[in-house]
Design a protein around this motif. Structure first.
Motif, PDB file in Angstrom:
ATOM      1  N   MET A   1       0.850  -1.182   0.000  1.00 31.28           N
ATOM      2  CA  MET A   1       0.000   0.000   0.000  1.00 31.28           C
ATOM      3  C   MET A   1       0.896   1.246   0.000  1.00 31.28           C
ATOM      4  O   MET A   1       1.902   1.284   0.692  1.00 31.28           O
TER       5      MET A   1
ATOM      6  N   GLN B   1       5.963   2.828   0.394  1.00 29.78           N
ATOM      7  CA  GLN B   1       5.142   1.647   0.129  1.00 29.78           C
ATOM      8  C   GLN B   1       5.457   0.604   1.191  1.00 29.78           C
ATOM      9  O   GLN B   1       6.628   0.369   1.527  1.00 29.78           O
ATOM     10  N   THR B   2       4.388  -0.002   1.724  1.00 30.56           N
ATOM     11  CA  THR B   2       4.529  -0.995   2.777  1.00 30.56           C
ATOM     12  C   THR B   2       3.267  -1.854   2.805  1.00 30.56           C
ATOM     13  O   THR B   2       2.189  -1.372   2.436  1.00 30.56           O
ATOM     14  N   PRO B   3       3.382  -3.096   3.261  1.00 26.58           N
ATOM     15  CA  PRO B   3       2.169  -3.901   3.416  1.00 26.58           C
ATOM     16  C   PRO B   3       1.269  -3.392   4.546  1.00 26.58           C
ATOM     17  O   PRO B   3       0.083  -3.705   4.594  1.00 26.58           O
ATOM     18  N   GLU B   4       1.829  -2.598   5.454  1.00 28.99           N
ATOM     19  CA  GLU B   4       1.061  -2.063   6.591  1.00 28.99           C
ATOM     20  C   GLU B   4      -0.042  -1.141   6.082  1.00 28.99           C
ATOM     21  O   GLU B   4       0.209  -0.234   5.291  1.00 28.99           O
ATOM     22  N   THR B   5      -1.268  -1.355   6.558  1.00 29.14           N
ATOM     23  CA  THR B   5      -2.395  -0.533   6.111  1.00 29.14           C
ATOM     24  C   THR B   5      -2.777   0.557   7.109  1.00 29.14           C
ATOM     25  O   THR B   5      -3.450   1.512   6.735  1.00 29.14           O
ATOM     26  N   ASP B   6      -2.365   0.431   8.350  1.00 33.53           N
ATOM     27  CA  ASP B   6      -2.746   1.384   9.389  1.00 33.53           C
ATOM     28  C   ASP B   6      -1.854   2.628   9.311  1.00 33.53           C
ATOM     29  O   ASP B   6      -0.649   2.552   9.577  1.00 33.53           O
ATOM     30  N   PRO B   7      -2.434   3.798   8.973  1.00 38.81           N
ATOM     31  CA  PRO B   7      -1.635   5.021   8.862  1.00 38.81           C
ATOM     32  C   PRO B   7      -0.920   5.386  10.161  1.00 38.81           C
ATOM     33  O   PRO B   7       0.196   5.906  10.128  1.00 38.81           O
TER      34      PRO B   7
ATOM     35  N   HIS C   1       1.507   5.112   0.937  1.00 31.57           N
ATOM     36  CA  HIS C   1       1.109   6.131   1.910  1.00 31.57           C
ATOM     37  C   HIS C   1       1.892   7.405   1.612  1.00 31.57           C
ATOM     38  O   HIS C   1       3.033   7.356   1.165  1.00 31.57           O
TER      39      HIS C   1
ATOM     40  N   GLY D   1      -3.657   8.562   2.854  1.00 28.69           N
ATOM     41  CA  GLY D   1      -3.742   7.765   1.644  1.00 28.69           C
ATOM     42  C   GLY D   1      -4.288   8.580   0.484  1.00 28.69           C
ATOM     43  O   GLY D   1      -4.706   9.727   0.647  1.00 28.69           O
TER      44      GLY D   1
END
Length: 177
Positions: A1, A47-53, A3, A78
């Protein structure tokens, strides 16, 4: 994802100087991919797999502290958030609005709409504000250099942390997503 991280208070008036190439290397070193920066004022795509801002912001803040020794507030948003920011700016509906006088402050916590009635807006006149959740749209009468409506006022009046970008930067960042 992907950010967008907005860093507060780096490379301003000779304070908290961080070269963007060094920042990029630091963030890549802690596992972020596709790290890109835009201008020197602390706009960084990661870019990171982490979705939590909030988690991403904490990781970036820690990386900056470890690499540069600065505690820097980090605001992570996002693409959807930035699109909403552009779509919801009511100042854009005004006829003949000067885009060079429009800014957005991104804030750490959501501010209730009714808070605007509690603020001393006479203090910032003739400048204008618009609250929108975790954003505050700013319209300066003359320029941000000649106003009382700054990050200090926002943070003190609303008990938040904030970082501000001009409208040109906001729209450019959206195009870079």
């Amino acid at each position: 994802m992907i950010h967008l991280a907005l860093l507060r208070g780096i490379n301003v008036s000779g304070q908290k100087l961080i070269k963007m190439d060094d920042l990029k290397r630091s963030l890549e070193g802690v596992g972020f991919g596709n790290v890109r920066t835009y201008i020197q004022s602390g706009n960084v795509f990661v870019q990171t797999p982490e979705t939590d801002p909030g988690v991403v912001a904490g990781q970036i803040r820690t990386a900056i502290m470890n690499s540069f020794g600065f505690d820097v507030p980090v605001f992570v948003i996002g693409k959807d958030d930035l699109e909403a920011c552009v779509e919801r700016n009511l100042f854009l509906q005004e006829e003949g609005v000067d885009l060079k006088k429009l800014y957005v402050s991104f804030i750490s916590t959501e501010v209730p709409d009714q808070m605007i009635t509690q603020l001393n807006l006479n203090f910032i006149e003739p400048d204008k504000i618009q609250l929108d959740g975790r954003r505050i749209y700013l319209k300066y009468h003359s320029s941000p250099a000649q106003t009382k409506l700054d990050n200090k006022w926002i943070e003190k009046s609303m008990n938040v942390q904030s970082t501000t970008r001009n409208w040109n930067t906001v729209t450019k960042l959206l195009g870079l997503f």
